[in-house]
Each structure stands twice: as structure tokens, then as C-alpha cells.
Design a protein around this motif. Structure first.
Motif, PDB file in Angstrom:
ATOM      1  N   HIS A 175      35.030  77.701  68.853  1.00 46.77           N
ATOM      2  CA  HIS A 175      35.332  77.415  70.261  1.00 46.77           C
ATOM      3  C   HIS A 175      36.833  77.422  70.540  1.00 46.77           C
ATOM      4  O   HIS A 175      37.666  77.361  69.629  1.00 46.77           O
ATOM      5  N   ARG A 214      37.790  72.315  73.459  1.00 49.23           N
ATOM      6  CA  ARG A 214      36.360  72.475  73.686  1.00 49.23           C
ATOM      7  C   ARG A 214      35.627  71.989  72.443  1.00 49.23           C
ATOM      8  O   ARG A 214      36.239  71.541  71.470  1.00 49.23           O
ATOM      9  N   LEU A 233      29.796  73.960  73.877  1.00 52.14           N
ATOM     10  CA  LEU A 233      30.001  74.952  74.934  1.00 52.14           C
ATOM     11  C   LEU A 233      29.473  76.331  74.552  1.00 52.14           C
ATOM     12  O   LEU A 233      28.718  76.936  75.331  1.00 52.14           O
ATOM     13  N   HIS A 287      26.971  78.979  76.651  1.00 54.97           N
ATOM     14  CA  HIS A 287      27.811  79.931  77.386  1.00 54.97           C
ATOM     15  C   HIS A 287      27.097  81.270  77.524  1.00 54.97           C
ATOM     16  O   HIS A 287      26.706  81.881  76.536  1.00 54.97           O
ATOM     17  N   LYS A 300      39.064  68.607  68.710  1.00 55.82           N
ATOM     18  CA  LYS A 300      38.764  69.715  69.611  1.00 55.82           C
ATOM     19  C   LYS A 300      39.735  70.890  69.458  1.00 55.82           C
ATOM     20  O   LYS A 300      39.996  71.630  70.412  1.00 55.82           O
TER      21      LYS A 300
END
Length: 269
Positions: free
Chosen positions: A62, A66, A70, A74, A96
Motif C-alpha cells: 500500500h 494507508r 485499502l 480498491h 502505515k
């Protein structure tokens, strides 16, 4: 690390298949992460999987700030994998983000462990392992195949690279990279003399590539056109898709790469 994973997969293929009964470990998918030590990852199964056929895999990193939650939702990532019979694995970066700046990173070993853990849950086709990422995640995908890419079928990188001066001890069989000429987030890396093929200079040198071949324009959606250059090389194959826009995952790009790699008719989405 990947070699160990491929050996493990080969041994598992010799054993009686039990995957039709479902994963041997507690279910985790989509929003529910798979716990792996003190870290975790997300996965998305393809549509209409029969429960036994070995699955091609796309390991996707990612973007910055994020999580792996996600990519599995996506449209331009899991929308591509689930329609093409591909198991999507989306690791969660610490804080992240990813540590890809140099080879001294624990994230390569963690990503290899994600592949091993997924192989304990589902049957995986070791000949069709693809590594992908977006932005910082694309640079992390580069780092992974640079350090642990032997056995990876292809790198599918979106808008993020390593320094082209890196010396990679390993490499995938094929590299596919896309970048926007107007990207100012992970700046488009123009080479000496304005060389617009510089984003893949590292791999061209690694594979011993000669002159690139312009393949012309293509598009998955009418509002964005790519210009593709390919290199047939002694040690692998390289392709670069350029578009005139900025920093994003282009509509249909991942889907088109998977179609070509899997021998499927090009389609959208």
C-alpha cells in the motif's frame, strides 16, 4: 527467503490437497487481517474460485499512510485481481509506511513471511507470483524484488522507484513500471539528457538490455493514454508505460498487466 517459500510450495503440492475444505487456520480476509506474529496482512480471494486450483498471487504494498485494508477494496487493485483468478495479499506497513531506503530493512523478510503464511492457508501457484505496489509501496515492491526477487514472475510497479544506482542481488523475471510525467509526489525520475526511460534504468542495466522498442500508444480508458517502451534482454524483460498525468493508480493498468501475464484477452475492469 523466496527460494525457501518456493520449496515449501513444491512440497505442499506433493501432499494430498485439503484446501477444498477451506483454510486450515482461522479465516481472515477483506477487512479482517491475518495476524502474523506482531504484524498482519489482508487478503482477497478471487471470484468463483473452486477451492482447489492453485492460485496466482499478487503481493501488493500500500501507499504511504494507508493500510492493507485499502488495496483489498480498491477497484483498480482488487477489482483487477478478483476478476482474473488472482489471490491478492496486502501487507500492513509499520506506522502505515515502508522501510525501503536501503537493504537493511525488516520489511523484505516480513513480506516473504506473508507469502509463506498465505501458502499455508491456500494453494499457491509458485510460477505466478507477482509483486506490486503504489507510491511508497511501489518503492517497497522494488526493494522486495531487489533483495528477494528470484522466483518472482513479475514486478508491477506504480509511481515509485528506488535510486537507479542501486545494486540489486536478485531480480524478477519481468519488470513492468508505470509513471506519470507530471508526477510531483514521487517525482518522475528524468535521466541524463532528459531521458524519459530512466525510471527503469536499474533493471535495464541488471538484465543487460539493449535498445528499447517503442510499442506505441494504448489505453484502458479513453481519458488516459500510455506510451509503452519495451526491452528484450539477456536476463529478463522490461516494459515502461508513461502517461502525461500525475500521481495515482491509473484506471485499468494493473488489470491490463495481469491479462497479458496470464494470457487473457484484455478487458476492463
Amino acid at each position: 527467503m523466496l527460494l525457501r517459500f518456493l520449496v515449501m510450495i513444491s512440497l505442499m503440492c506433493l501432499a494430498p490437497a485439503s484446501f477444498a475444505m477451506g483454510p486450515a487456520t482461522p479465516a481472515c480476509m477483506d477487512d479482517v487481517p491475518c495476524v502474523l506474529g506482531d504484524r498482519s496482512y489482508h487478503l482477497k480471494l478471487p471470484d468463483d474460485w473452486d477451492g482447489t486450483t492453485p492460485l496466482p498471487v499478487m503481493l501488493h504494498f500500500h501507499g504511504w499512510q494507508r493500510t492493507g485494508a485499502l488495496p483489498v477494496k480498491h477497484q483498480r487493485i482488487s477489482g483487477a485481481t478478483r476478476r482474473r483468478g488472482v489471490l491478492l495479499l496486502a501487507p500492513n506497513g509499520l506506522r502505515k509506511t515502508w522501510d525501503f531506503w536501503d537493504s537493511e530493512t525488516e520489511d523484505v523478510a516480513f513480506a516473504a513471511a506473508v507469502l509463506e503464511d498465505a501458502a499455508r492457508r491456500y494453494p499457491i501457484d509458485p510460477e505466478r507470483i507477482y509483486v506490486s505496489g503504489y507510491s511508497f509501496g511501489s518503492a517497497m515492491a522494488w526493494r522486495f524484488v531487489c533483495e528477494n526477487g528470484d522466483g518472482v514472475a513479475a514486478l508491477l510497479a506504480v509511481a515509485g522507484t528506488l535510486r537507479q544506482s542501486e545494486d540489486c542481488p536478485q531480480a524478477p523475471r519481468e519488470v513492468r513500471h508505470v509513471h506519470g510525467l507530471a508526477d510531483t509526489v514521487m517525482d518522475f525520475p528524468v535521466g541524463p539528457g532528459g531521458d524519459e526511460t530512466y525510471p527503469v534504468a536499474l533493471w535495464r542495466a541488471h538484465f543487460g538490455c539493449m535498445e528499447g522498442i517503442a510499442q506505441g500508444s494504448w489505453s484502458a480508458r479513453e481519458f488516459l493514454t500510455f506510451e509503452r517502451t519495451t526491452w528484450e534482454c539477456d536476463g529478463g524483460r522490461v516494459s515502461l508505460d508513461l502517461h502525461p498525468s500525475g500521481h495515482f493508480i491509473p484506471h485499468g493498468w494493473i488489470a491490463r498487466q495481469l491479462d497479458e501475464l496470464l494470457g487473457l484477452p484484455p478487458s476492463y475492469p
